[in-house]
Motif scaffolding. Structure first.
Motif, PDB file in Angstrom:
ATOM      1  N   LEU A 239       0.864  -1.178   0.000  1.00  0.00           N
ATOM      2  CA  LEU A 239       0.000   0.000   0.000  1.00  0.00           C
ATOM      3  C   LEU A 239       0.900   1.227   0.000  1.00  0.00           C
ATOM      4  CD1 LEU A 239      -2.884   1.248   0.307  1.00  0.00           C
ATOM      5  CD2 LEU A 239      -2.454   1.268   2.782  1.00  0.00           C
ATOM      6  N   LEU A 240       0.768   2.087  -1.018  1.00  0.00           N
ATOM      7  CA  LEU A 240       1.579   3.292  -1.135  1.00  0.00           C
ATOM      8  C   LEU A 240       0.680   4.506  -0.930  1.00  0.00           C
ATOM      9  CD1 LEU A 240       4.257   4.700  -1.833  1.00  0.00           C
ATOM     10  CD2 LEU A 240       3.616   4.542  -4.248  1.00  0.00           C
ATOM     11  N   VAL A 241       1.081   5.380   0.007  1.00  0.00           N
ATOM     12  CA  VAL A 241       0.288   6.563   0.341  1.00  0.00           C
ATOM     13  C   VAL A 241       1.181   7.784   0.244  1.00  0.00           C
ATOM     14  CG1 VAL A 241      -1.154   7.688   2.070  1.00  0.00           C
ATOM     15  CG2 VAL A 241      -1.136   5.190   1.909  1.00  0.00           C
ATOM     16  N   ASP A 242       0.740   8.783  -0.540  1.00  0.00           N
ATOM     17  CA  ASP A 242       1.452  10.052  -0.673  1.00  0.00           C
ATOM     18  C   ASP A 242       0.615  11.126   0.000  1.00  0.00           C
ATOM     19  OD1 ASP A 242       2.974  12.209  -1.352  1.00  0.00           O
ATOM     20  OD2 ASP A 242       2.556  12.130  -3.503  1.00  0.00           O
ATOM     21  N   LEU A 243       1.091  11.626   1.151  1.00  0.00           N
ATOM     22  CA  LEU A 243       0.356  12.609   1.926  1.00  0.00           C
ATOM     23  C   LEU A 243       0.678  14.010   1.414  1.00  0.00           C
ATOM     24  CD1 LEU A 243       0.896  11.145   5.511  1.00  0.00           C
ATOM     25  CD2 LEU A 243      -1.038  10.792   3.968  1.00  0.00           C
ATOM     26  N   GLY A 244      -0.292  14.649   0.770  1.00  0.00           N
ATOM     27  CA  GLY A 244      -0.096  15.977   0.226  1.00  0.00           C
ATOM     28  C   GLY A 244      -0.657  17.050   1.128  1.00  0.00           C
ATOM     29  N   GLY A 245      -0.596  18.311   0.670  1.00  0.00           N
ATOM     30  CA  GLY A 245      -1.057  19.415   1.485  1.00  0.00           C
ATOM     31  C   GLY A 245      -2.565  19.516   1.583  1.00  0.00           C
ATOM     32  N   SER A 246      -3.287  19.053   0.550  1.00  0.00           N
ATOM     33  CA  SER A 246      -4.744  19.157   0.581  1.00  0.00           C
ATOM     34  C   SER A 246      -5.443  17.843   0.256  1.00  0.00           C
ATOM     35  CB  SER A 246      -5.207  20.236  -0.402  1.00  0.00           C
ATOM     36  OG  SER A 246      -4.797  19.914  -1.718  1.00  0.00           O
ATOM     37  N   SER A 247      -4.699  16.857  -0.170  1.00  0.00           N
ATOM     38  CA  SER A 247      -5.272  15.545  -0.478  1.00  0.00           C
ATOM     39  C   SER A 247      -4.164  14.505  -0.437  1.00  0.00           C
ATOM     40  CB  SER A 247      -5.946  15.541  -1.863  1.00  0.00           C
ATOM     41  OG  SER A 247      -4.999  15.832  -2.869  1.00  0.00           O
ATOM     42  N   SER A 248      -4.566  13.247  -0.451  1.00  0.00           N
ATOM     43  CA  SER A 248      -3.599  12.152  -0.431  1.00  0.00           C
ATOM     44  C   SER A 248      -3.909  11.192  -1.568  1.00  0.00           C
ATOM     45  CB  SER A 248      -3.643  11.399   0.905  1.00  0.00           C
ATOM     46  OG  SER A 248      -3.237  12.233   1.963  1.00  0.00           O
ATOM     47  N   ASP A 249      -2.857  10.696  -2.209  1.00  0.00           N
ATOM     48  CA  ASP A 249      -2.998   9.685  -3.250  1.00  0.00           C
ATOM     49  C   ASP A 249      -2.658   8.328  -2.661  1.00  0.00           C
ATOM     50  OD1 ASP A 249      -3.673  11.494  -5.306  1.00  0.00           O
ATOM     51  OD2 ASP A 249      -1.566  12.037  -5.514  1.00  0.00           O
ATOM     52  N   VAL A 250      -3.472   7.335  -2.999  1.00  0.00           N
ATOM     53  CA  VAL A 250      -3.328   5.990  -2.445  1.00  0.00           C
ATOM     54  C   VAL A 250      -3.305   4.998  -3.600  1.00  0.00           C
ATOM     55  CG1 VAL A 250      -4.279   4.289  -0.852  1.00  0.00           C
ATOM     56  CG2 VAL A 250      -4.649   6.722  -0.419  1.00  0.00           C
ATOM     57  N   ALA A 251      -2.394   4.039  -3.539  1.00  0.00           N
ATOM     58  CA  ALA A 251      -2.328   2.993  -4.566  1.00  0.00           C
ATOM     59  C   ALA A 251      -2.017   1.661  -3.912  1.00  0.00           C
ATOM     60  CB  ALA A 251      -1.275   3.320  -5.616  1.00  0.00           C
TER      61      ALA A 251
END
Length: 378
Positions: A239-251
């Motif tokens: 599970l890869l999670v990119d925590l951004g400033g206003s949203s997060s991308d999950v794959a």
């Protein structure tokens, strides 16, 4: 008839020669890569690497580029659907490049982007081949992919990712590469990530103000994957999670193959519970991952990785590119990782793709190459 055939072969030879000349020219072309987030823009300038030494077993793969410069600059947050002002983005980049001593901006640019307005869909398309089973070729895969995009893409949106999930046909199902198999009809399942056309237009205009031609816009998480941050766990379900400033991308990746992806709201450490709910919904009806990798500068918030690991219930690691580890402090390494992956993606498009492994014997290489030619062209 013989004359027409000779003319056809001559035209094909000339076309291939022009393609080879173009590829040779692009091999050392300098490229500007940017990664635009809600509060920062990361940039990197590089060109295809000259060092082609074989990677040492157990050591990280060498970067496919020679890095000429990189950095991270704060981006003025906008109240609207960011990035909404190309002038602000262009001025930010121009100032950052000037401060880094970059006097000449590359003519070619690529961009990675994460955005709250991203949409993710899984689409299946079908193609009729013939009344009798015929061999599936590369152009058939292109047809079914184009059909899937046509069916799913709204007029005001643009594709960032088209990822094949598997192909099915007469007697086979879920195959990653069906070329060489025979079928009368076959289907392709794809994951599509799309973004509003207006957002890409801002990126295009911003780079045009700098005198840079935008060649490609890609999803930020795809760039992060290309940076090599998940390579050591490629054989696992991750599970890869990119925590951004206003949203997060999950794959969700299984042995390096995308299974599922989503963009979810994110509001900081205090919203970890809400993020956990989104992830539980995301993973419902899926085989659970054996590991989580969390990236993005928000992943460096004190206690966040530990809280994430407790919430998800699997070992969790910080994601960063092995190519960024000599580029300064940890926050800088994490921030630069996706843009290095975007640079690698761009260079892979400009130079011939290399096989992931090489057969040990000359005969094996000849057989494999001949088989590929027969499948693609005949």
């Amino acid at each position: 008839m013989c004359g027409l055939k000779s003319l056809s072969w001559d035209s094909e030879w000339r076309k291939n020669r022009r393609h080879y000349a173009l590829s040779s020219h692009m091999k050392r072309q300098t490229i500007l890569a940017i990664d635009v987030g809600a509060t920062k823009v990361a940039w990197a300038i590089g060109q295809p690497g000259l060092d082609r030494r074989v990677a040492i077993p157990g050591q990280p793969a060498r970067a496919p580029f020679d890095l000429l410069g990189c950095g991270v600059a704060p981006l003025e947050a906008s109240t609207g659907n960011w990035p909404s002002d190309p002038m602000v983005l262009a001025e930010t980049l121009e100032r950052a490049l000037s401060e880094a001593g970059i006097s000449r901006v590359p003519e070619c640019g690529v961009a990675a982007l994460s955005h709250p307005a991203l949409q993710h869909r899984q689409v299946t398309a079908h193609v009729e081949l013939a009344d009798e089973p015929v061999t599936i070729r590369g152009r058939d895969l292109e047809r079914v992919q184009a059909l899937a995009v046509t069916q799913a893409l709204a007029i005001d949106r643009e594709v960032l990712v088209v990822e094949p999930l598997g192909y099915s046909g007469n007697g086979f199902s879920g195959v990653q590469d069906p070329r060489g198999l025979a079928a009368t009809r076959f289907s392709g399942a794809f994951h599509l990530t799309t973004i509003p056309v207006a957002v890409r237009r801002v990126m295009l205009q911003a780079l045009e103000l700098l005198g840079v031609e935008l060649e490609e816009v890609a999803w930020g998480l795809k760039a992060a994957i290309a940076s090599g941050m998940v390579e050591q766990w490629r054989g696992e379900r991750v599970l890869l999670v990119d925590l951004g400033g206003s949203s997060s991308d999950v794959a969700l990746l299984d042995h390096g193959v995308l299974v599922k992806a989503q963009t979810v709201p994110w509001g900081g450490k205090n919203q970890l519970g809400a993020l956990q709910e989104h992830l539980e919904e995301f993973l419902r009806d899926e085989l659970p991952p054996v590991r989580a990798i969390v990236t993005g500068r928000a992943a460096l918030i004190d206690g966040l990785l530990e809280g994430f690991e407790t919430a998800i219930g699997v070992p969790t690691a910080l994601g960063r590119s092995p190519w960024a580890r000599a580029l300064g402090e940890l926050p800088r390494q994490v921030a630069l990782s996706p843009v290095l992956g975007m640079l690698a993606l761009a260079i892979s498009h400009f130079t011939p793709a290399r096989a992931s492994f090489a057969p040990s014997g000359l005969l094996d290489r000849v057989v494999n190459r001949t088989k590929q030619i027969l499948v693609d062209y005949f």
